[in-house]
Write an enzyme that holds these catalytic residues in place. Structure first.
Site, short mmCIF file in Angstrom:
data_model
loop_
_atom_site.label_atom_id
_atom_site.label_comp_id
_atom_site.label_asym_id
_atom_site.label_seq_id
_atom_site.Cartn_x
_atom_site.Cartn_y
_atom_site.Cartn_z
N LYS A 184 0.86 -1.18 0.00
CA LYS A 184 0.00 0.00 0.00
C LYS A 184 0.90 1.23 0.00
CE LYS A 184 -1.83 2.88 1.99
NZ LYS A 184 -1.65 4.30 1.67
N VAL A 221 -8.00 3.13 3.66
CA VAL A 221 -7.97 1.89 2.88
C VAL A 221 -6.78 1.04 3.37
CG1 VAL A 221 -7.58 0.94 0.58
CG2 VAL A 221 -9.24 2.78 0.91
N GLU A 260 8.66 0.99 11.50
CA GLU A 260 9.80 1.90 11.30
C GLU A 260 9.25 3.31 11.35
OE1 GLU A 260 12.86 1.42 11.14
OE2 GLU A 260 13.07 -0.70 10.68
N CYS A 293 14.02 9.84 7.65
CA CYS A 293 13.82 9.59 9.08
C CYS A 293 15.13 9.52 9.84
CB CYS A 293 13.04 8.30 9.23
SG CYS A 293 13.76 6.97 8.28
N GLU A 392 9.81 15.72 15.44
CA GLU A 392 10.37 15.48 14.11
C GLU A 392 9.75 16.49 13.13
OE1 GLU A 392 9.11 11.98 11.86
OE2 GLU A 392 11.23 11.60 11.50
P1 NAD Z 1 2.21 8.50 7.56
O1 NAD Z 1 2.29 7.71 8.80
O2 NAD Z 1 1.23 9.58 7.48
O3 NAD Z 1 1.90 7.56 6.31
C1 NAD Z 1 2.68 6.44 5.99
C2 NAD Z 1 1.83 5.42 5.25
O4 NAD Z 1 0.79 4.98 6.12
C3 NAD Z 1 1.12 5.95 4.01
O5 NAD Z 1 1.09 4.92 3.04
C4 NAD Z 1 -0.27 6.23 4.51
O6 NAD Z 1 -1.27 6.19 3.50
C5 NAD Z 1 -0.48 5.11 5.48
N1 NAD Z 1 -1.45 5.37 6.53
C6 NAD Z 1 -1.83 6.55 7.06
N2 NAD Z 1 -2.74 6.36 8.02
C7 NAD Z 1 -2.94 5.04 8.13
C8 NAD Z 1 -3.74 4.22 8.97
N3 NAD Z 1 -4.53 4.73 9.90
N4 NAD Z 1 -3.67 2.87 8.81
C9 NAD Z 1 -2.87 2.33 7.89
N5 NAD Z 1 -2.09 3.05 7.06
C10 NAD Z 1 -2.11 4.40 7.18
O7 NAD Z 1 3.69 8.99 7.33
P2 NAD Z 1 4.20 9.95 6.18
O8 NAD Z 1 3.84 11.33 6.52
O9 NAD Z 1 3.75 9.44 4.89
O10 NAD Z 1 5.79 9.70 6.29
C11 NAD Z 1 6.62 10.48 7.08
C12 NAD Z 1 6.98 9.74 8.35
O11 NAD Z 1 7.55 8.48 8.07
C13 NAD Z 1 8.01 10.46 9.16
O12 NAD Z 1 7.63 10.49 10.51
C14 NAD Z 1 9.26 9.62 9.00
O13 NAD Z 1 10.18 9.70 10.02
C15 NAD Z 1 8.70 8.28 8.86
N6 NAD Z 1 9.65 7.41 8.16
C16 NAD Z 1 10.31 6.47 8.90
C17 NAD Z 1 11.24 5.66 8.29
C18 NAD Z 1 11.98 4.62 9.07
O14 NAD Z 1 12.49 3.69 8.49
N7 NAD Z 1 12.06 4.72 10.37
C19 NAD Z 1 11.48 5.78 6.92
C20 NAD Z 1 10.79 6.75 6.21
C21 NAD Z 1 9.86 7.55 6.86
#
Ligand code: NAD
Length: 489
Positions: A184, A221, A260, A293, A392
């Site tokens: 997804k 979704v 992660e 991240c 962050e």
């Molecule tokens: P996000 O959590 O908003 O979204 C990430 C993914 O989760 C997207 O595909 C989104 O559609 C999905 N999602 C959102 N709500 C959901 C729910 N309730 N249930 C299931 N899926 C859901 O994060 P973002 O804004 O897209 O990404 C940025 C964040 O990701 C930052 O905090 C960053 O640090 C973190 N990140 C961490 C790593 C790591 O390896 N530690 C790597 C990259 C990014």
């Protein structure tokens, strides 16, 4: 640029399909704000079909046990991805807004190097079973063996910042261990995932249902994966808030979770470091506009040398090349969306309000009126309790925090709810290493070392996550353990 035409269709049960509703949503270029084109807007109905397909493929085919097939499929996928590497590169630059320079490293070429190859190699090398020997329990002598088996159906949820890197690293381990999956992608960056789906359908023997790709404009979704009892594991990369929600929503079905999450890592310079040669690298906080991240966003310097450090860092940030991500000179492009830009500007405002000293940047660059850009920004005289030191930001913002001595530096480094990564530099490797060992994070770069690689476990302590991407530790997360006892001979 305008000849880019991404794959609109999702991969469900071996077929490239439109959304059942026929709906699409727009993929937007964050550097220009132009619509790149449409992609399928999957709904809960499409997700349910994908989950059913992944379940059936796991339960009814020999994917889980046929290691030879899995190895061949991973090799085919590697070849397929490499054959479209340059198209993928342009697509990533367009939909992620990531500078092309970064695609030669972590955004594309680094994961293509070993993200599939290393797990494929592990298919041959991993100890899938082990003998515990004989033992008597309750008076009954028995022989015992332990088997490692795939967990089942993996829901892979991916963010927008390094979508190919994260997808490939999840997928390589998921498939090598014999699981099936639904990928997804984030709504902001769907085309790299639908391309992957097309390559899997057209260029590999991966059986129908083993990999599904469902795109959607609706985050919820993705949540269907978390609540559906047919999904065994959630492999999630994204924000800590979403990770917490996944744990909560996954509890009724006792979902295994691998998370992660976010970070607030330090770049700690000990007092014996030559700032003139070591501090320029702090500008790498701006790499990909700070949307990584593991990027070090808190610069820790000895209090007595704070102003010297601040001056060097200010100059370094003012010389950061940024703008058009297709320009190979730039290390920084836009934020991924207007929403992210506003979030970052909100944090900069909080920094000002709480009394940090804004050294440079702090707003939208006047020369780039289109696109979701924010200037490279540095705050000095930051106290570690301030919002900009604790939360962050996920933007091109560095905070400079003074410390008194090594113990104080370690205290500040650990005074964070996050524990993902970090850097320690000293004239003495021994001293740097001993300080690094005291910092509670999952990865650390000492004196410029680089920990990245498919064989190298990466992940967080504390609220930066649960589990590890990559390495043996990551591989085993996709496995269950079965112990079988037989009567002794
Ligand atoms: P996000 O959590 O908003 O979204 C990430 C993914 O989760 C997207 O595909 C989104 O559609 C999905 N999602 C959102 N709500 C959901 C729910 N309730 N249930 C299931 N899926 C859901 O994060 P973002 O804004 O897209 O990404 C940025 C964040 O990701 C930052 O905090 C960053 O640090 C973190 N990140 C961490 C790593 C790591 O390896 N530690 C790597 C990259 C990014």
């Amino acid at each position: 640029m305008d000849k880019l035409q991404g794959e609109v269709r999702m991969l469900v049960d071996g077929e490239l399909v439109n959304a059942a509703s026929g709906k699409t949503f727009d993929n937007v270029n964050p550097a220009t704000e132009d619509v790149l084109g449409p992609v399928a807007d999957g709904s809960a109905e499409d997700m349910a079909r994908a989950i059913a397909a992944a379940r059936r493929a796991f339960d009814e085919t020999d994917w889980a046990t046929n290691r030879g097939l899995r190895k061949r499929c991973l090799e085919q996928l590697q070849d397929a991805l490499e054959s479209e590497r340059e198209e993928l590169r342009s697509e990533l630059v367009a939909e992620v807004g990531c500078p092309v320079l970064v695609t030669y490293g972590p955004q594309l070429d680094a994961p293509l190097e070993d993200g599939l190859r290393w797990p494929a190699k592990m298919i041959d090398e991993f100890a899938w079973e082990r003998d515990l020997g004989e033992r008597e329990a309750f008076g009954i002598p028995s022989r015992r063996r332990v088997w490692k088996e795939p967990v089942g159906v993996v829901g892979s949820i991916v963010p927008w910042n390094f979508p190919v890197e994260i997808t490939i690293n999840k997928l390589g381990q998921t498939l090598a261990t014999g699981n099936t999956t639904i990928i997804k992608p984030a709504p902001d960056t769907p085309w790299n995932a639908t391309r992957l789906g097309r390559l899997i359908a057209e260029r590999t023997d991966i059986p129908a249902g083993v990999v599904n790709v469902v795109t959607s404009s609706d985050h919820l979704v993705g949540e269907t994966l978390v609540t559906d009892a047919r999904v065994d594991v959630i492999s999630f990369t994204g924000s800590t808030v979403t990770g917490q929600r996944i744990m909560e929503k996954g509890a009724p079905t006792l979902k295994r979770v691998f998370l992660e999450l976010g970070g607030k890592s330090v770049n700690l310079l000990l007092d014996d470091v030559d700032f003139a040669t070591q501090l320029g690298a702090a500008a790498f906080t701006c790499m990909h506009a700070g949307q990584g991240c593991a990027i070090a966003t808190r610069l820790l310097v000895p209090r007595a040398r704070h102003d010297e450090a601040a001056e060097i860092v200010k100059a370094a940030f003012e010389s950061v090349a940024y703008g058009d991500p297709t320009d190979a000179q730039n290390i920084m492009g836009p934020l991924v969306s207007a929403k992210q830009r506003e979030r970052v500007l909100g944090y900069i405002e909080a920094g000002r309000r709480e009394g940090a000293q804004l050294l440079t940047g702090g707003g939208r660059p006047a020369r780039l009126p289109r696109g979701f850009f924010v200037e490279p920004t540095v705050f000095a005289h930051v106290d570690n309790s301030m919002t900009i030191a604790q939360e962050e930001i996920f933007g091109p913002v560095l905070v400079v925090i003074p410390y008194e001595d090594d113990d104080d530096a370690v205290r500040i480094a650990n005074e964070s709810r996050y524990g993902l990564s970090g850097m320690v530099t000293s004239g003495s490797e021994e001293r740097a290493l001993s300080v690094a060992r005291r910092i509670r994070t999952g990865t650390l770069a000492v004196n410029g070392g680089v920990w990245y690689g498919a064989d190298s476990p990466f992940g967080g302590y504390k609220m930066s996550g649960i589990g590890r991407q990559n390495g043996l530790e990551g591989f085993e997360q996709y496995l269950e353990t079965k112990t079988i006892a037989l009567p002794a001979r």
